[in-house]
Design a protein around this motif. Structure first.
Motif, PDB file in Angstrom:
ATOM      1  N   GLY A   3       0.799  -1.222   0.000  1.00  0.00           N
ATOM      2  CA  GLY A   3       0.000   0.000   0.000  1.00  0.00           C
ATOM      3  C   GLY A   3       0.830   1.269   0.000  1.00  0.00           C
ATOM      4  O   GLY A   3       0.292   2.367   0.136  1.00  0.00           O
ATOM      5  N   ARG A   4       2.144   1.124  -0.160  1.00  0.00           N
ATOM      6  CA  ARG A   4       3.041   2.289  -0.141  1.00  0.00           C
ATOM      7  C   ARG A   4       3.472   2.602  -1.569  1.00  0.00           C
ATOM      8  O   ARG A   4       4.533   2.152  -2.019  1.00  0.00           O
ATOM      9  CB  ARG A   4       4.238   2.022   0.759  1.00  0.00           C
ATOM     10  N   TYR A   5       2.622   3.329  -2.243  1.00  0.00           N
ATOM     11  CA  TYR A   5       2.909   3.706  -3.631  1.00  0.00           C
ATOM     12  C   TYR A   5       2.234   5.048  -3.905  1.00  0.00           C
ATOM     13  O   TYR A   5       1.252   5.415  -3.269  1.00  0.00           O
ATOM     14  CB  TYR A   5       2.397   2.643  -4.611  1.00  0.00           C
ATOM     15  N   SER A   6       2.784   5.764  -4.845  1.00  0.00           N
ATOM     16  CA  SER A   6       2.241   7.067  -5.212  1.00  0.00           C
ATOM     17  C   SER A   6       0.915   6.902  -5.955  1.00  0.00           C
ATOM     18  O   SER A   6       0.776   6.031  -6.812  1.00  0.00           O
ATOM     19  CB  SER A   6       3.235   7.819  -6.100  1.00  0.00           C
ATOM     20  N   ARG A   7      -0.008   7.758  -5.606  1.00  0.00           N
ATOM     21  CA  ARG A   7      -1.300   7.799  -6.313  1.00  0.00           C
ATOM     22  C   ARG A   7      -1.283   8.867  -7.409  1.00  0.00           C
ATOM     23  O   ARG A   7      -2.297   9.137  -8.029  1.00  0.00           O
ATOM     24  CB  ARG A   7      -2.427   8.105  -5.337  1.00  0.00           C
ATOM     25  N   GLU A   8      -0.122   9.474  -7.665  1.00  0.00           N
ATOM     26  CA  GLU A   8      -0.029  10.474  -8.724  1.00  0.00           C
ATOM     27  C   GLU A   8      -0.276   9.825 -10.073  1.00  0.00           C
ATOM     28  O   GLU A   8       0.194   8.721 -10.339  1.00  0.00           O
ATOM     29  CB  GLU A   8       1.346  11.143  -8.720  1.00  0.00           C
ATOM     30  N   HIS A   9      -1.028  10.525 -10.903  1.00  0.00           N
ATOM     31  CA  HIS A   9      -1.356  10.039 -12.235  1.00  0.00           C
ATOM     32  C   HIS A   9      -1.672  11.239 -13.119  1.00  0.00           C
ATOM     33  O   HIS A   9      -1.550  12.379 -12.664  1.00  0.00           O
ATOM     34  CB  HIS A   9      -2.526   9.042 -12.184  1.00  0.00           C
ATOM     35  N   THR A  10      -2.061  11.003 -14.355  1.00  0.00           N
ATOM     36  CA  THR A  10      -2.410  12.109 -15.247  1.00  0.00           C
ATOM     37  C   THR A  10      -3.782  11.896 -15.860  1.00  0.00           C
ATOM     38  O   THR A  10      -4.241  10.768 -16.017  1.00  0.00           O
ATOM     39  CB  THR A  10      -1.381  12.281 -16.392  1.00  0.00           C
ATOM     40  N   PRO A  66      -1.945  17.066 -14.073  1.00  0.00           N
ATOM     41  CA  PRO A  66      -1.429  16.187 -13.026  1.00  0.00           C
ATOM     42  C   PRO A  66      -2.503  15.957 -11.961  1.00  0.00           C
ATOM     43  O   PRO A  66      -3.113  16.906 -11.467  1.00  0.00           O
ATOM     44  CB  PRO A  66      -0.227  16.949 -12.464  1.00  0.00           C
ATOM     45  N   ALA A  67      -2.733  14.714 -11.629  1.00  0.00           N
ATOM     46  CA  ALA A  67      -3.784  14.348 -10.685  1.00  0.00           C
ATOM     47  C   ALA A  67      -3.212  13.456  -9.589  1.00  0.00           C
ATOM     48  O   ALA A  67      -2.099  12.949  -9.698  1.00  0.00           O
ATOM     49  CB  ALA A  67      -4.914  13.641 -11.418  1.00  0.00           C
ATOM     50  N   SER A  68      -3.989  13.291  -8.532  1.00  0.00           N
ATOM     51  CA  SER A  68      -3.587  12.460  -7.406  1.00  0.00           C
ATOM     52  C   SER A  68      -4.819  12.169  -6.568  1.00  0.00           C
ATOM     53  O   SER A  68      -5.856  12.801  -6.741  1.00  0.00           O
ATOM     54  CB  SER A  68      -2.551  13.206  -6.547  1.00  0.00           C
ATOM     55  N   SER A  69      -4.686  11.244  -5.656  1.00  0.00           N
ATOM     56  CA  SER A  69      -5.733  11.083  -4.654  1.00  0.00           C
ATOM     57  C   SER A  69      -5.676  12.307  -3.744  1.00  0.00           C
ATOM     58  O   SER A  69      -4.662  13.005  -3.670  1.00  0.00           O
ATOM     59  CB  SER A  69      -5.506   9.815  -3.848  1.00  0.00           C
ATOM     60  N   SER A  70      -6.766  12.562  -3.064  1.00  0.00           N
ATOM     61  CA  SER A  70      -6.801  13.665  -2.110  1.00  0.00           C
ATOM     62  C   SER A  70      -5.945  13.317  -0.895  1.00  0.00           C
ATOM     63  O   SER A  70      -6.001  12.191  -0.394  1.00  0.00           O
ATOM     64  CB  SER A  70      -8.238  13.907  -1.649  1.00  0.00           C
ATOM     65  N   PRO A  71      -5.162  14.278  -0.377  1.00  0.00           N
ATOM     66  CA  PRO A  71      -4.413  14.011   0.848  1.00  0.00           C
ATOM     67  C   PRO A  71      -5.333  13.803   2.056  1.00  0.00           C
ATOM     68  O   PRO A  71      -4.887  13.308   3.088  1.00  0.00           O
ATOM     69  CB  PRO A  71      -3.523  15.244   1.015  1.00  0.00           C
ATOM     70  N   ALA A  74      -0.504  19.094  -4.449  1.00  0.00           N
ATOM     71  CA  ALA A  74      -0.390  20.093  -5.518  1.00  0.00           C
ATOM     72  C   ALA A  74      -1.181  19.681  -6.760  1.00  0.00           C
ATOM     73  O   ALA A  74      -1.488  20.522  -7.607  1.00  0.00           O
ATOM     74  CB  ALA A  74       1.081  20.315  -5.877  1.00  0.00           C
ATOM     75  N   ASN A  75      -1.510  18.418  -6.873  1.00  0.00           N
ATOM     76  CA  ASN A  75      -2.233  17.916  -8.042  1.00  0.00           C
ATOM     77  C   ASN A  75      -3.741  17.980  -7.805  1.00  0.00           C
ATOM     78  O   ASN A  75      -4.199  18.048  -6.665  1.00  0.00           O
ATOM     79  CB  ASN A  75      -1.826  16.482  -8.349  1.00  0.00           C
ATOM     80  N   VAL A  76      -4.499  17.930  -8.873  1.00  0.00           N
ATOM     81  CA  VAL A  76      -5.959  17.924  -8.787  1.00  0.00           C
ATOM     82  C   VAL A  76      -6.404  16.534  -8.337  1.00  0.00           C
ATOM     83  O   VAL A  76      -5.917  15.529  -8.852  1.00  0.00           O
ATOM     84  CB  VAL A  76      -6.587  18.266 -10.152  1.00  0.00           C
ATOM     85  N   ASP A  77      -7.334  16.497  -7.383  1.00  0.00           N
ATOM     86  CA  ASP A  77      -7.875  15.198  -6.989  1.00  0.00           C
ATOM     87  C   ASP A  77      -9.303  15.066  -7.513  1.00  0.00           C
ATOM     88  O   ASP A  77      -9.925  16.061  -7.895  1.00  0.00           O
ATOM     89  CB  ASP A  77      -7.775  14.987  -5.470  1.00  0.00           C
ATOM     90  N   PRO A  78      -9.826  13.844  -7.596  1.00  0.00           N
ATOM     91  CA  PRO A  78     -11.154  13.640  -8.181  1.00  0.00           C
ATOM     92  C   PRO A  78     -12.263  14.437  -7.489  1.00  0.00           C
ATOM     93  O   PRO A  78     -13.183  14.916  -8.153  1.00  0.00           O
ATOM     94  CB  PRO A  78     -11.392  12.136  -8.029  1.00  0.00           C
ATOM     95  N   PHE A 133     -14.602  17.150  -9.346  1.00  0.00           N
ATOM     96  CA  PHE A 133     -16.059  17.017  -9.324  1.00  0.00           C
ATOM     97  C   PHE A 133     -16.714  18.348  -8.961  1.00  0.00           C
ATOM     98  O   PHE A 133     -17.649  18.805  -9.628  1.00  0.00           O
ATOM     99  CB  PHE A 133     -16.445  15.915  -8.331  1.00  0.00           C
ATOM    100  N   ILE A 134     -16.202  18.978  -7.918  1.00  0.00           N
ATOM    101  CA  ILE A 134     -16.727  20.274  -7.478  1.00  0.00           C
ATOM    102  C   ILE A 134     -16.517  21.322  -8.572  1.00  0.00           C
ATOM    103  O   ILE A 134     -17.421  22.094  -8.901  1.00  0.00           O
ATOM    104  CB  ILE A 134     -16.069  20.693  -6.149  1.00  0.00           C
ATOM    105  N   ALA A 135     -15.323  21.340  -9.157  1.00  0.00           N
ATOM    106  CA  ALA A 135     -15.033  22.298 -10.228  1.00  0.00           C
ATOM    107  C   ALA A 135     -15.952  22.064 -11.431  1.00  0.00           C
ATOM    108  O   ALA A 135     -16.414  23.024 -12.065  1.00  0.00           O
ATOM    109  CB  ALA A 135     -13.568  22.198 -10.648  1.00  0.00           C
ATOM    110  N   SER A 136     -16.234  20.815 -11.745  1.00  0.00           N
ATOM    111  CA  SER A 136     -17.105  20.493 -12.870  1.00  0.00           C
ATOM    112  C   SER A 136     -18.518  21.029 -12.643  1.00  0.00           C
ATOM    113  O   SER A 136     -19.124  21.625 -13.543  1.00  0.00           O
ATOM    114  CB  SER A 136     -17.125  18.981 -13.072  1.00  0.00           C
ATOM    115  N   LEU A 137     -19.055  20.829 -11.444  1.00  0.00           N
ATOM    116  CA  LEU A 137     -20.386  21.360 -11.125  1.00  0.00           C
ATOM    117  C   LEU A 137     -20.392  22.881 -11.192  1.00  0.00           C
ATOM    118  O   LEU A 137     -21.306  23.490 -11.759  1.00  0.00           O
ATOM    119  CB  LEU A 137     -20.816  20.896  -9.733  1.00  0.00           C
TER     120      LEU A 137
END
Length: 155
Positions: A20-27, A37-42, A53-57, A61-65
């Motif tokens: 479970g010790r891995y980066s959730r950073e993705h694009t 650049p995206a990531s899970s929320s801290p 620093a990256n956008v999280d889902p 979602f909030i920005a989309s609404l």
């Protein structure tokens, strides 16, 4: 009907995945070519396994609404002969547990600040009606069960 595409890409950065010790950073790459650049929320996965620093889902979602509401609002305002000079929203979202105990974004509150131009400024009732119609016509709001409310100043 149009089709929208996004490519989401993640690669395993190291040997500790099964622990479970891995980066959730993705694009996120969109059909116009923009890569975000995206990531899970801290708030969900702690640093260093997420990147604040990256956008999280949840933020997306909030920005989309908010974005959909704004685009619908300024279109409706223009059709009503109202000149919108600027529109700024500091939207917020709240997570809660649903009836099954699963977390979800249960409420999004929009906080639009609108600067009007020209001689015609909407009354409080007209402004409320514009926001109501914007919510009813927003494609994203029509696609979710999250409660969306508007908390806007009257002027």
């Amino acid at each position: 009907m149009p089709e929208y595409k996004a490519t989401i890409e993640w690669k395993n950065p190291g040997p500790d995945f099964l622990k479970g010790r891995y980066s959730r950073e993705h694009t996120w790459t969109f059909d116009g070519g923009l890569t975000v650049p995206a990531s899970s929320s801290p708030h969900v996965v702690p640093v260093p396994w997420s990147n604040p620093a990256n956008v999280d889902p949840e933020e997306a979602f909030i920005a989309s609404l908010s974005s959909c509401h704004m685009l619908t609002f300024i279109w409706l305002a223009g059709k009503a002969g109202l000149l919108v000079e600027s529109y700024r929203d500091e939207a917020t979202g709240v997570m809660a547990k649903n009836e099954r105990g699963a977390f979800w974004v249960s409420k999004v509150t929009l906080h639009p600040q609108i600067v009007w131009g020209g001689d015609k400024v909407p009354t409080a009732e007209e402004l409320d009606q514009l926001h109501h119609r914007s919510h009813e016509e927003c494609f994203i709001a029509n696609s979710v069960k999250t409660e969306v409310s508007v908390s806007a100043p009257l002027s």
